[in-house]
Design an enzyme around this catalytic site. Structure first.
Site, PDB file in Angstrom:
ATOM      1  N   ASN A   1       8.728  42.878 -10.600  1.00  0.00           N
ATOM      2  CA  ASN A   1      10.432  43.172  -9.535  1.00  0.00           C
ATOM      3  C   ASN A   1       9.773  43.097  -7.944  1.00  0.00           C
ATOM      4  OD1 ASN A   1      11.737  45.041 -11.771  1.00  0.00           O
ATOM      5  ND2 ASN A   1       9.880  46.494 -11.639  1.00  0.00           N
TER       6      ASN A   1
ATOM      7  N   ARG B   1      13.611  24.205  -8.987  1.00  0.00           N
ATOM      8  CA  ARG B   1      14.949  23.625  -7.614  1.00  0.00           C
ATOM      9  C   ARG B   1      14.303  24.308  -7.292  1.00  0.00           C
ATOM     10  NH1 ARG B   1      17.286  26.343  -4.501  1.00  0.00           N
ATOM     11  NH2 ARG B   1      16.643  28.832  -6.163  1.00  0.00           N
ATOM     12  N   ARG B   2      13.556  25.222  -6.290  1.00  0.00           N
ATOM     13  CA  ARG B   2      12.674  24.710  -5.193  1.00  0.00           C
ATOM     14  C   ARG B   2      11.460  24.558  -4.973  1.00  0.00           C
ATOM     15  NH1 ARG B   2      13.507  31.642  -6.336  1.00  0.00           N
ATOM     16  NH2 ARG B   2      15.118  31.518  -5.154  1.00  0.00           N
TER      17      ARG B   2
ATOM     18  N   ARG C   1       5.948  41.663  -5.785  1.00  0.00           N
ATOM     19  CA  ARG C   1       5.895  41.032  -5.373  1.00  0.00           C
ATOM     20  C   ARG C   1       5.398  40.569  -4.366  1.00  0.00           C
ATOM     21  NH1 ARG C   1      10.897  36.679  -7.896  1.00  0.00           N
ATOM     22  NH2 ARG C   1      10.614  38.190 -10.118  1.00  0.00           N
TER      23      ARG C   1
ATOM     24  N   CYS D   1      18.412  25.322 -17.621  1.00  0.00           N
ATOM     25  CA  CYS D   1      17.451  26.419 -17.199  1.00  0.00           C
ATOM     26  C   CYS D   1      16.335  26.421 -15.591  1.00  0.00           C
ATOM     27  CB  CYS D   1      16.965  27.832 -17.250  1.00  0.00           C
ATOM     28  SG  CYS D   1      16.215  28.974 -16.418  1.00  0.00           S
TER      29      CYS D   1
ATOM     30  N   LYS E   1      22.878  33.344 -11.842  1.00  0.00           N
ATOM     31  CA  LYS E   1      22.590  32.521 -12.146  1.00  0.00           C
ATOM     32  C   LYS E   1      21.704  32.520 -13.208  1.00  0.00           C
ATOM     33  CE  LYS E   1      18.570  33.521  -9.084  1.00  0.00           C
ATOM     34  NZ  LYS E   1      17.561  33.639  -8.328  1.00  0.00           N
ATOM     35  N   ASP E   2      21.138  33.718 -14.032  1.00  0.00           N
ATOM     36  CA  ASP E   2      20.498  33.538 -15.330  1.00  0.00           C
ATOM     37  C   ASP E   2      20.994  33.369 -16.398  1.00  0.00           C
ATOM     38  OD1 ASP E   2      18.393  35.082 -13.525  1.00  0.00           O
ATOM     39  OD2 ASP E   2      18.954  36.246 -14.257  1.00  0.00           O
TER      40      ASP E   2
ATOM     41  N   ARG F   1       5.872  36.999 -10.226  1.00  0.00           N
ATOM     42  CA  ARG F   1       6.912  37.160 -11.364  1.00  0.00           C
ATOM     43  C   ARG F   1       6.656  39.638 -11.057  1.00  0.00           C
ATOM     44  NH1 ARG F   1       7.716  35.582 -16.349  1.00  0.00           N
ATOM     45  NH2 ARG F   1       9.028  37.120 -17.180  1.00  0.00           N
TER      46      ARG F   1
END
Length: 332
Positions: A164, A144-145, A168, A255, A84-85, A162
């Site tokens: 790791n 999107r979310r 989070r 993106c 997805k990246d 943001r």
């Protein structure tokens, strides 16, 4: 042993998930008799800008550009990415040669370790929304979310998060957020499946194109490396990714555009593709779905994209591009 190279240099980011993905690829190559693999960690622009929201620093393609540059310079032999990246249109000379089997592609709601109500099971979206309350702070930087969840929780405030995965989760448990929205695939792969409070069904939140798929990128003319990675390719995951990427390419999505797409096996040799385009404020949503042959996933992606445009998705995406400017990746 496949190939004549003494080793394969695998380029990847240094995040927890990226290293897991690279090691998974190396293990599968070893299982099929390939050469030893050496993992080369490449720090990307996205890694250096950990505190900035993706929408302000150029989108998630910042997590692949330096790795792709190293691949083109011959510094590495293959690159491993969260698909997805990756940009919908790859740089000239590069191609996706193989993908691993798809993990759970859905988005997941993660609540703090101590939930608001003890021993609560979230059977429905309505149960979850009631648990969150009228004005929760939800951690995600994905347009999107945000666009889709705004429809479910109109009073929510969305804040970037943001770092790791464990970083989070620590911020969530420390009270900085009432909930996080994360990819279920990453949580499962890194051993945090118990933190998934609820996986969001596509009817509520269509996931990002490519979510849950690990992609292996090579130089298009490197037939030796292609021969080494082809045996580990998962044909169903590859077809799903091709359909989803074709949809994004047809729509011209970037993106930071609110496009969701999910292809999954249907009867026989068919793929089913469901997709949605949502306005940034969540007020408008266009959905479309279709079925097509697994052997021609690009045609399926283009067909569903055409249905979205016919339903008004083009106007929504034009408004998004005008508001934000187009950036070059698939979808966060």
């Amino acid at each position: 042993m496949l190939g004549t190279r003494p080793e394969l240099r695998i380029g990847t980011r240094g995040s927890q998930l990226a290293l897991w993905q690279a090691n998974a690829v190396a293990a599968r190559i070893a299982e099929t008799g390939g050469p030893p693999c050496r993992i080369v960690v490449i720090r990307t622009t996205g890694d250096r800008l950990q505190e900035a929201p993706l929408s302000e620093v150029g989108g998630k393609r910042l997590f692949v550009k330096e790795i792709e540059d190293a691949l083109l310079r011959l510094d590495i032999d293959l690159a491993v990415h969260s698909s997805k990246d990756m940009p919908a249109i790859l740089p000239e000379g590069l191609t996706i040669a193989a993908v691993l089997p798809r993990e759970d592609p859905l988005d997941a709601i993660v609540l703090p370790t101590v939930p608001l109500k003890a021993d609560t099971t979230y059977v429905t979206i309505e149960d979850l929304v009631a648990e969150l309350g009228q004005a929760p702070v939800i951690g995600t930087g994905s347009v999107r979310r945000i666009a889709q969840l705004t429809r479910l929780v109109p009073g929510a405030r969305f804040a970037p998060v943001r770092g790791n995965l464990d970083t989070r989760l620590r911020k969530l448990d420390a009270g900085e957020y009432d909930a996080l929205v994360l990819a279920a695939a990453g949580l499962r792969r890194l051993g945090f499946v118990s933190r998934i409070s609820m996986a969001l069904p596509p009817a509520a939140c269509v996931p990002a194109p490519g979510q849950g798929i690990v992609a292996i990128e090579i130089r298009a003319q490197d037939d030796e490396v292609r021969g080494i990675v082809t045996p580990i390719d998962d044909p169903w995951a590859a077809a799903a990714l091709n359909a989803e990427r074709a949809l994004v390419a047809t729509l011209g999505g970037g993106c930071q555009t609110p496009i969701g797409a999910l292809a999954s096996p249907a009867e026989g040799d068919l793929l089913e593709l469901v997709a949605a385009v949502v306005s940034l404020d969540g007020s408008r949503v266009v959905r479309h779905h279709g079925r097509g042959r697994r052997t021609d996933p690009a045609a399926l992606g283009a067909h569903v994209a055409a249905g979205l445009v016919e339903g008004g998705a083009g106007e929504i995406l034009d408004e998004v591009r005008h508001a934000q400017g187009a950036v070059g990746g698939i979808q966060p």
